[in-house]
Design a protein around this motif. Sequence first.
Motif, PDB file in Angstrom:
ATOM      1  N   ARG A 175       0.840  -1.081  -0.098  1.00 38.00           N
ATOM      2  CA  ARG A 175      -0.132   0.166   0.081  1.00 38.00           C
ATOM      3  C   ARG A 175       0.997   1.207  -0.131  1.00 38.00           C
ATOM      4  O   ARG A 175       1.654   1.296   0.707  1.00 38.00           O
ATOM      5  N   LYS A 176       0.571   2.213  -0.785  1.00 41.56           N
ATOM      6  CA  LYS A 176       1.447   3.545  -0.762  1.00 41.56           C
ATOM      7  C   LYS A 176       2.854   3.193  -1.334  1.00 41.56           C
ATOM      8  O   LYS A 176       3.644   4.146  -1.112  1.00 41.56           O
ATOM      9  N   GLY A 177       2.976   2.018  -2.088  1.00 41.44           N
ATOM     10  CA  GLY A 177       4.260   1.338  -2.770  1.00 41.44           C
ATOM     11  C   GLY A 177       4.720   2.661  -3.831  1.00 41.44           C
ATOM     12  O   GLY A 177       3.682   3.180  -4.377  1.00 41.44           O
ATOM     13  N   ARG A 178       5.833   2.659  -4.324  1.00 39.30           N
ATOM     14  CA  ARG A 178       6.201   3.481  -5.273  1.00 39.30           C
ATOM     15  C   ARG A 178       6.380   2.611  -6.739  1.00 39.30           C
ATOM     16  O   ARG A 178       6.870   1.737  -6.736  1.00 39.30           O
ATOM     17  N   GLU A 179       6.160   3.497  -7.572  1.00 38.46           N
ATOM     18  CA  GLU A 179       6.105   2.805  -9.243  1.00 38.46           C
ATOM     19  C   GLU A 179       7.622   2.577  -9.680  1.00 38.46           C
ATOM     20  O   GLU A 179       8.074   1.855 -10.217  1.00 38.46           O
ATOM     21  N   ASP A 180       8.624   3.539  -8.905  1.00 37.15           N
ATOM     22  CA  ASP A 180       9.940   3.638  -9.347  1.00 37.15           C
ATOM     23  C   ASP A 180      10.843   2.901  -8.589  1.00 37.15           C
ATOM     24  O   ASP A 180      12.059   3.065  -8.423  1.00 37.15           O
ATOM     25  N   LYS A 181      10.366   1.946  -7.917  1.00 36.77           N
ATOM     26  CA  LYS A 181      11.216   1.193  -6.900  1.00 36.77           C
ATOM     27  C   LYS A 181      10.895  -0.228  -6.805  1.00 36.77           C
ATOM     28  O   LYS A 181       9.661  -0.699  -6.742  1.00 36.77           O
ATOM     29  N   THR A 182      11.785  -1.263  -6.735  1.00 42.45           N
ATOM     30  CA  THR A 182      11.785  -2.454  -6.651  1.00 42.45           C
ATOM     31  C   THR A 182      12.095  -3.156  -5.479  1.00 42.45           C
ATOM     32  O   THR A 182      12.955  -2.478  -4.615  1.00 42.45           O
ATOM     33  N   LEU A 183      11.580  -4.313  -5.193  1.00 40.94           N
ATOM     34  CA  LEU A 183      12.091  -5.081  -3.865  1.00 40.94           C
ATOM     35  C   LEU A 183      12.221  -6.621  -4.523  1.00 40.94           C
ATOM     36  O   LEU A 183      11.888  -7.093  -5.440  1.00 40.94           O
ATOM     37  N   PRO A 184      13.335  -7.126  -3.804  1.00 42.18           N
ATOM     38  CA  PRO A 184      13.733  -8.625  -4.046  1.00 42.18           C
ATOM     39  C   PRO A 184      12.588  -9.368  -3.518  1.00 42.18           C
ATOM     40  O   PRO A 184      11.868  -9.203  -2.942  1.00 42.18           O
ATOM     41  N   CYS A 185      12.638 -10.264  -4.488  1.00 43.81           N
ATOM     42  CA  CYS A 185      11.518 -11.609  -4.286  1.00 43.81           C
ATOM     43  C   CYS A 185      12.120 -12.691  -5.000  1.00 43.81           C
ATOM     44  O   CYS A 185      12.811 -12.809  -5.529  1.00 43.81           O
TER      45      CYS A 185
ATOM     46  N   ALA B  37      -3.321 -20.108 -13.703  1.00 45.35           N
ATOM     47  CA  ALA B  37      -4.028 -19.717 -14.737  1.00 45.35           C
ATOM     48  C   ALA B  37      -5.574 -19.829 -14.384  1.00 45.35           C
ATOM     49  O   ALA B  37      -6.060 -20.742 -13.842  1.00 45.35           O
ATOM     50  N   THR B  38      -5.940 -18.804 -15.153  1.00 46.52           N
ATOM     51  CA  THR B  38      -7.554 -18.629 -15.072  1.00 46.52           C
ATOM     52  C   THR B  38      -8.028 -18.113 -16.414  1.00 46.52           C
ATOM     53  O   THR B  38      -7.441 -17.116 -16.970  1.00 46.52           O
ATOM     54  N   PRO B  39      -8.800 -18.684 -17.104  1.00 44.00           N
ATOM     55  CA  PRO B  39      -9.113 -18.493 -18.394  1.00 44.00           C
ATOM     56  C   PRO B  39      -9.724 -16.855 -18.351  1.00 44.00           C
ATOM     57  O   PRO B  39     -10.400 -16.396 -17.624  1.00 44.00           O
ATOM     58  N   GLY B  40      -9.124 -16.549 -19.560  1.00 37.19           N
ATOM     59  CA  GLY B  40      -9.610 -14.972 -19.769  1.00 37.19           C
ATOM     60  C   GLY B  40      -8.875 -13.891 -18.944  1.00 37.19           C
ATOM     61  O   GLY B  40      -8.993 -12.696 -19.085  1.00 37.19           O
ATOM     62  N   ARG B  41      -7.697 -14.335 -18.117  1.00 35.29           N
ATOM     63  CA  ARG B  41      -6.979 -13.355 -17.485  1.00 35.29           C
ATOM     64  C   ARG B  41      -5.386 -13.762 -17.597  1.00 35.29           C
ATOM     65  O   ARG B  41      -5.074 -14.788 -18.157  1.00 35.29           O
ATOM     66  N   MET B  42      -4.544 -12.687 -17.457  1.00 36.16           N
ATOM     67  CA  MET B  42      -3.247 -12.948 -17.557  1.00 36.16           C
ATOM     68  C   MET B  42      -2.876 -14.199 -16.586  1.00 36.16           C
ATOM     69  O   MET B  42      -3.330 -14.255 -15.333  1.00 36.16           O
ATOM     70  N   PHE B  43      -1.707 -14.833 -16.854  1.00 41.20           N
ATOM     71  CA  PHE B  43      -1.108 -15.790 -15.927  1.00 41.20           C
ATOM     72  C   PHE B  43      -0.996 -14.817 -14.479  1.00 41.20           C
ATOM     73  O   PHE B  43      -0.410 -13.766 -14.621  1.00 41.20           O
ATOM     74  N   GLY B  44      -0.955 -15.675 -13.420  1.00 43.36           N
ATOM     75  CA  GLY B  44      -0.707 -15.267 -12.124  1.00 43.36           C
ATOM     76  C   GLY B  44       0.587 -15.558 -11.751  1.00 43.36           C
ATOM     77  O   GLY B  44       0.937 -16.682 -11.847  1.00 43.36           O
ATOM     78  N   CYS B  45       1.321 -14.420 -11.173  1.00 43.47           N
ATOM     79  CA  CYS B  45       3.025 -15.146 -10.752  1.00 43.47           C
ATOM     80  C   CYS B  45       2.562 -14.993  -9.243  1.00 43.47           C
ATOM     81  O   CYS B  45       2.252 -14.078  -8.550  1.00 43.47           O
ATOM     82  N   HIS B  46       3.509 -16.106  -8.377  1.00 45.24           N
ATOM     83  CA  HIS B  46       3.528 -16.195  -7.134  1.00 45.24           C
ATOM     84  C   HIS B  46       4.866 -15.890  -6.595  1.00 45.24           C
ATOM     85  O   HIS B  46       5.763 -16.495  -7.056  1.00 45.24           O
ATOM     86  N   ILE B  47       4.758 -14.882  -5.740  1.00 45.66           N
ATOM     87  CA  ILE B  47       6.257 -14.482  -5.110  1.00 45.66           C
ATOM     88  C   ILE B  47       6.448 -14.575  -3.589  1.00 45.66           C
ATOM     89  O   ILE B  47       5.275 -14.605  -3.011  1.00 45.66           O
ATOM     90  N   LEU B  48       7.562 -14.856  -3.098  1.00 48.13           N
ATOM     91  CA  LEU B  48       7.644 -14.579  -1.618  1.00 48.13           C
ATOM     92  C   LEU B  48       8.631 -13.299  -1.623  1.00 48.13           C
ATOM     93  O   LEU B  48       9.717 -13.178  -2.307  1.00 48.13           O
ATOM     94  N   LEU B  49       8.301 -12.403  -0.686  1.00 43.41           N
ATOM     95  CA  LEU B  49       9.156 -11.437  -0.318  1.00 43.41           C
ATOM     96  C   LEU B  49      10.075 -11.436   0.739  1.00 43.41           C
ATOM     97  O   LEU B  49       9.793 -12.379   1.696  1.00 43.41           O
ATOM     98  N   GLU B  50      10.899 -10.466   1.032  1.00 47.50           N
ATOM     99  CA  GLU B  50      11.979 -10.701   2.035  1.00 47.50           C
ATOM    100  C   GLU B  50      11.266 -10.719   3.468  1.00 47.50           C
ATOM    101  O   GLU B  50      11.828 -10.976   4.319  1.00 47.50           O
TER     102      GLU B  50
END
Length: 184
Positions: free
Chosen positions: A22-32, A39-52
Motif C-alpha cells: 500500500r502506498k508503494g512506489r512505481e519507481d522502486k523494486t523489492l527483491p523477491c 492460470a484462470t481463463p480470460g486473465r493474465m497468468f498469475g505469478c506467485h512470489i515470496l518477499l524478504e
Amino acid sequence: MAHNIDLPRHRYCYVIEAAVHRKGREDKTLPCVWWGMSATPGRMFGCHILLESGAIVVDLPLHALRHEADATQVWHPDQAQRWDAYGWHLEAHEPAYLSGLACQVLSDDHRHITGTGDLWFLLDHVRDGYSLEPGQHKHHWVVALTGGTFTCVPQDMVLVQELSFTAVDGIPPIKRQSTLWSCE
C-alpha cells in the motif's frame, strides 16, 4: 479456481513496490523469489512470489516483475503477455537445451523484431479445446528481456540463437501445425 503450479525452479528477481505495498512506489523494486504461477481463463497468468518480509503474494501480473533491480520503466500488460490464459490447466517446463539461450521476440504480426532476451521456461496449456487443436496449441515462453522486464510469448514469436547450430537471418515463414497425427 485457478490451477496453481510450481515453476521448474524458483527464481530470484524483483517486483515493483506499488504492486505489493500500500502506498508503494512505481519507481522502486523489492527483491523477491518467484516460485509459482496460476492460470484462470480470460486473465493474465498469475505469478506467485515470496518477499524478504516473509509475505507471500499471489496472482501478480507478469508486468509487475523484473529480473534487474533498476528496471523500473512502465511496462504494460500487453507488452508482458500476448494472450490471456485459455484454460485452467497449465504446466511449466524448462528444457535444458533451450533454457538460458538468447532469443529475439517478434511482433504480433511476426514481421518485426520487438526485443531481445534470454529464454527462462515455458508454460503449456493442457486439457482444453485450444491445446487439443494443433493449429491453436502453443508453448508460451517466458523471456527475460534486455532492459530487465519479462514477456510471455507463443513459441511462434521467438527466434532462438544457439551459436553452434542456428543462423538467424530474417524471419522464417514457419507453418503452424494443423494436422492431428496418429500411427493407428
